[in-house]
Design an enzyme around this catalytic site. Sequence first.
Site, mmCIF file in Angstrom:
data_model
loop_
_atom_site.group_PDB
_atom_site.id
_atom_site.type_symbol
_atom_site.label_atom_id
_atom_site.label_comp_id
_atom_site.label_asym_id
_atom_site.label_seq_id
_atom_site.Cartn_x
_atom_site.Cartn_y
_atom_site.Cartn_z
ATOM 1 N N CYS A 72 12.907 -2.618 4.356
ATOM 2 C CA CYS A 72 13.622 -3.710 5.050
ATOM 3 C C CYS A 72 14.576 -4.445 4.118
ATOM 4 C CB CYS A 72 12.657 -4.700 5.681
ATOM 5 S SG CYS A 72 11.655 -3.991 6.967
ATOM 6 N N GLN A 76 6.591 -12.827 -1.012
ATOM 7 C CA GLN A 76 5.997 -11.991 -2.069
ATOM 8 C C GLN A 76 5.579 -12.785 -3.302
ATOM 9 O OE1 GLN A 76 5.124 -9.012 -1.511
ATOM 10 N NE2 GLN A 76 6.370 -8.450 0.258
ATOM 11 N N LYS A 88 0.013 -11.519 4.176
ATOM 12 C CA LYS A 88 0.194 -10.910 2.843
ATOM 13 C C LYS A 88 -0.690 -11.597 1.812
ATOM 14 C CE LYS A 88 5.039 -9.886 3.826
ATOM 15 N NZ LYS A 88 5.171 -8.441 3.966
HETATM 16 N N1 PMP Z 1 10.607 -11.646 3.066
HETATM 17 C C1 PMP Z 1 10.054 -10.841 2.171
HETATM 18 C C2 PMP Z 1 10.477 -10.937 0.722
HETATM 19 C C3 PMP Z 1 9.091 -9.906 2.566
HETATM 20 O O1 PMP Z 1 8.545 -9.089 1.665
HETATM 21 C C4 PMP Z 1 8.713 -9.848 3.932
HETATM 22 C C5 PMP Z 1 7.674 -8.838 4.412
HETATM 23 N N2 PMP Z 1 7.862 -7.536 3.983
HETATM 24 C C6 PMP Z 1 9.309 -10.715 4.822
HETATM 25 C C7 PMP Z 1 10.253 -11.606 4.353
HETATM 26 C C8 PMP Z 1 8.944 -10.716 6.271
HETATM 27 O O2 PMP Z 1 7.617 -11.114 6.432
HETATM 28 P P1 PMP Z 1 6.897 -10.996 7.845
HETATM 29 O O3 PMP Z 1 7.079 -9.586 8.277
HETATM 30 O O4 PMP Z 1 5.472 -11.343 7.533
HETATM 31 O O5 PMP Z 1 7.541 -11.978 8.760
#
Ligand code: PMP
Length: 400
Positions: free
Chosen positions: A358, A197, A220
Amino acid sequence: MNKADFPILNETVHGRPLVYLDNAATSQKPQQVLDAIVEAYSRWNSNIHRGVHHLSQVATSKHEGARQAVADFINARSADEIVFTKGTTDSLNALAFSFGEAFIHEGDEIIVSGLEHHSNIVPWQMLCERKKAVLRHIPLREDLSLNLEAFKGLLSEKTKLVSVAHVSNVLGTIQPVEEIIRLAHARKIPVCIDGAQSVPHMRVDVQALDCDFLVFSGHKMYAPTGIGVLYGKREWLEQIPPHEGGGEMIDHVRWSGTTYNELPYKFEAGTPNFVGSYALHKAIEYIESIGWEAIEAHERELTEYCEKRLRELEGVNVYGAGHKKAGVISFNIAAIHPFDVGTLLDQQGVAVRTGHHCAEPLIDTMGVPGTVRVSFGLYNDKEDVDAFIEALQRAQRMLT
Ligand code: PMP
């Protein structure tokens, strides 16, 4: 800012113009990135590294060019320190396995923070289970900031790694990673920064930060899904074994045993996502064509404007209000379930995310069922915020 470059933003949802405020989950892609994907498959698609023929050499140079672009983007000392992965989750799992094999033994400790995404918790829990090690977390203060005094108390001879988010995906708050790195390094403990992020919203310089590892996702930051990065200082990457075996990551394979390739290839088993890396390169070029100064100023202004407008509304509780944030705001409306707010916003064409994002341990600490989260990309503007606030007020009237 540059909305016209993003074709999806012309879509309508439920008959209303799309207002896309779910960028922390995934960002939209500019035409330049979409064109890069079509270009790759229509002009030079071919498996990399192994071919003597022209297309294979073009594909190889695009992939390696992307690696250099990523290295420059985060100011890594060398492109050898850039491992391409599927994304942040993949990077963290790779690191947990490889670092764990080399350095984690029974009774050792790993420290994360109380506001991590599950992907910066679960791989470490799995490692700790495998090695009979212990996962600790930095507790939060009342205002949801990290308690660094408590962090100091957690650091000990047993601590082998610290892994923390640069920016909370729930609260948007920018974490004091410089201080965390300084404290850990005073005890020679390496630090991994989850930049999922932060990297899309601010200049992240791995040499200035002096982090030992940095992980982030392409999707992202205006690039496609399925491409991400594990940056590691050379001295660490050299000391840890590969997490996957197969083609590409080897030097020689004999029945008597296998020797591994040099950095970074020993961590890239199989055919890599060379179209993804090329598109990531184009996304980096896109970001740089606008410039960090302009992006950071624009997103800061937008976040502050949105937070101010939200706080003016009756019954709205903004979490981590007043803290320095990077493009993410979480809130709840008193006595209304976040899911209901999200559904009514969706019906008005406004895309936000609701739930635990999450990060269940953080949501548990906050004592709420979840939050409503708005998150910005560089293409969002004040009109988007105004449309969101108007839709939110309508939702609030319907639900109270
Ligand atoms: N860490 C953070 C702080 C996140 O915001 C996210 C995605 N929401 C992830 C890890 C995981 O990323 P990805 O789903 O692209 O592997």
